[in-house]
Design a protein around this motif. Sequence first.
Motif, mmCIF file in Angstrom:
data_model
loop_
_atom_site.group_PDB
_atom_site.id
_atom_site.type_symbol
_atom_site.label_atom_id
_atom_site.label_comp_id
_atom_site.label_asym_id
_atom_site.label_seq_id
_atom_site.Cartn_x
_atom_site.Cartn_y
_atom_site.Cartn_z
ATOM 1 N N TYR A 86 0.918 -1.337 0.076
ATOM 2 C CA TYR A 86 0.044 0.014 -0.013
ATOM 3 C C TYR A 86 0.931 1.285 0.053
ATOM 4 O O TYR A 86 1.439 1.594 0.826
ATOM 5 C CB TYR A 86 -0.948 -0.143 1.367
ATOM 6 C CG TYR A 86 -2.040 0.937 1.344
ATOM 7 C CD1 TYR A 86 -3.259 0.680 0.431
ATOM 8 C CD2 TYR A 86 -2.115 2.061 2.215
ATOM 9 C CE1 TYR A 86 -4.239 1.609 0.197
ATOM 10 C CE2 TYR A 86 -3.222 2.921 2.085
ATOM 11 C CZ TYR A 86 -4.357 2.756 1.059
ATOM 12 O OH TYR A 86 -5.178 3.384 1.076
ATOM 13 N N VAL A 87 0.863 1.879 -1.369
ATOM 14 C CA VAL A 87 1.754 3.023 -1.280
ATOM 15 C C VAL A 87 0.941 4.193 -1.815
ATOM 16 O O VAL A 87 0.119 4.345 -2.738
ATOM 17 C CB VAL A 87 2.895 2.792 -2.181
ATOM 18 C CG1 VAL A 87 3.982 3.859 -2.338
ATOM 19 C CG2 VAL A 87 3.774 1.544 -1.839
ATOM 20 N N ASP A 88 0.932 5.346 -1.042
ATOM 21 C CA ASP A 88 0.400 6.733 -1.220
ATOM 22 C C ASP A 88 -1.114 6.572 -1.624
ATOM 23 O O ASP A 88 -1.809 6.948 -2.424
ATOM 24 C CB ASP A 88 0.956 7.467 -2.680
ATOM 25 C CG ASP A 88 2.343 7.628 -2.233
ATOM 26 O OD1 ASP A 88 2.893 7.950 -0.980
ATOM 27 O OD2 ASP A 88 3.220 7.761 -3.114
ATOM 28 N N GLY A 89 -1.713 5.510 -0.833
ATOM 29 C CA GLY A 89 -3.077 5.376 -0.884
ATOM 30 C C GLY A 89 -3.544 4.454 -1.962
ATOM 31 O O GLY A 89 -4.810 4.412 -2.143
ATOM 32 N N VAL A 90 -2.750 3.902 -2.715
ATOM 33 C CA VAL A 90 -2.927 2.989 -3.621
ATOM 34 C C VAL A 90 -2.288 1.323 -3.524
ATOM 35 O O VAL A 90 -1.155 1.243 -2.963
ATOM 36 C CB VAL A 90 -2.605 3.363 -4.831
ATOM 37 C CG1 VAL A 90 -2.718 2.421 -6.364
ATOM 38 C CG2 VAL A 90 -3.041 4.755 -5.296
ATOM 39 N N GLN A 91 -2.918 0.405 -3.759
ATOM 40 C CA GLN A 91 -2.822 -1.013 -3.871
ATOM 41 C C GLN A 91 -1.716 -1.085 -4.828
ATOM 42 O O GLN A 91 -2.066 -1.022 -6.271
ATOM 43 C CB GLN A 91 -3.761 -2.039 -3.866
ATOM 44 C CG GLN A 91 -4.491 -2.075 -2.702
ATOM 45 C CD GLN A 91 -5.566 -3.217 -2.772
ATOM 46 O OE1 GLN A 91 -5.437 -4.071 -3.485
ATOM 47 N NE2 GLN A 91 -6.620 -3.033 -1.856
ATOM 48 N N PRO A 108 0.868 -0.022 -10.021
ATOM 49 C CA PRO A 108 -0.714 0.396 -9.347
ATOM 50 C C PRO A 108 -1.835 -0.671 -9.833
ATOM 51 O O PRO A 108 -1.919 -1.031 -10.962
ATOM 52 C CB PRO A 108 -0.854 1.725 -9.672
ATOM 53 C CG PRO A 108 0.061 1.972 -10.896
ATOM 54 C CD PRO A 108 1.112 1.148 -10.932
ATOM 55 N N LEU A 109 -2.677 -0.754 -9.043
ATOM 56 C CA LEU A 109 -3.523 -1.766 -9.225
ATOM 57 C C LEU A 109 -5.117 -0.898 -9.220
ATOM 58 O O LEU A 109 -5.358 -0.296 -8.177
ATOM 59 C CB LEU A 109 -3.845 -3.265 -8.226
ATOM 60 C CG LEU A 109 -2.761 -3.951 -8.141
ATOM 61 C CD1 LEU A 109 -2.905 -4.995 -7.212
ATOM 62 C CD2 LEU A 109 -2.840 -4.594 -9.696
ATOM 63 N N ALA A 110 -5.698 -0.644 -10.306
ATOM 64 C CA ALA A 110 -6.668 0.244 -10.284
ATOM 65 C C ALA A 110 -8.076 -0.706 -9.511
ATOM 66 O O ALA A 110 -8.228 -1.628 -9.478
ATOM 67 C CB ALA A 110 -7.325 0.301 -11.717
ATOM 68 N N GLY A 111 -8.722 0.234 -8.934
ATOM 69 C CA GLY A 111 -10.160 0.130 -8.183
ATOM 70 C C GLY A 111 -9.811 -0.871 -6.957
ATOM 71 O O GLY A 111 -10.928 -1.453 -6.156
ATOM 72 N N HIS A 112 -8.824 -1.024 -6.216
ATOM 73 C CA HIS A 112 -8.430 -1.639 -4.897
ATOM 74 C C HIS A 112 -9.262 -2.899 -4.748
ATOM 75 O O HIS A 112 -10.277 -3.131 -4.109
ATOM 76 C CB HIS A 112 -9.080 -0.747 -3.728
ATOM 77 C CG HIS A 112 -8.294 0.405 -3.633
ATOM 78 N ND1 HIS A 112 -7.185 0.515 -2.731
ATOM 79 C CD2 HIS A 112 -8.176 1.820 -4.086
ATOM 80 C CE1 HIS A 112 -6.642 1.738 -2.797
ATOM 81 N NE2 HIS A 112 -7.290 2.492 -3.242
#
Length: 179
Positions: A86-91, A108-112
């Motif tokens: 979890y980096v800068d609010g993004v999985q 980055p993975l879109a949509g958590h």
Amino acid sequence: MEWYNEPAKWTIHDSALHITAEPKTDFWRTTHYGFIRDSGHFGFNMAQGDFRCRVGIRGSYQYQYDQAGLMVRQDPHHWIKCGIEYVDGVQQASAVVTHTFSDWSVVPLAGHPPTVWFQIQRRGDAIEMSYTVDKARWVMLRLAYMPAQVPLQVGVMCASPQGKGFTTSFSDFFVDGLG
């Protein structure tokens, strides 16, 4: 399964391993940050030769660098981990390869996505890391070197380097081709 840095709180329920990562835990060696951390939680089996390891990961990530995934480990100086970070609010799909010094890559993975599956395959001296969010289309995350025929610890890991800890669940875990 054996533990390296056994967490204070873990259970097996509904065919899944649930772990609460303790605060200030991490796996990292030197690069960029200048410190060595070998305090993350790691549950493992031994494997030798070629193998495939897979797991589904679901976590309540909330703090910078909360992480959960798969790890292969030869010793404190030679290991590889991949999973969610979890980096800068993004999985992020994350991979760290350590041969005395750690390096790091993320996607980055879109949509958590609620669950992400990771796979590590060892073929000779290569470790291939892949992930999927739908169990259908696997995406290669990284290909890295690890000496062939060296016995490795193989299993699940989690850590909370900067947070107050978090809970993660590992499901559908398997390792095949154990030596």
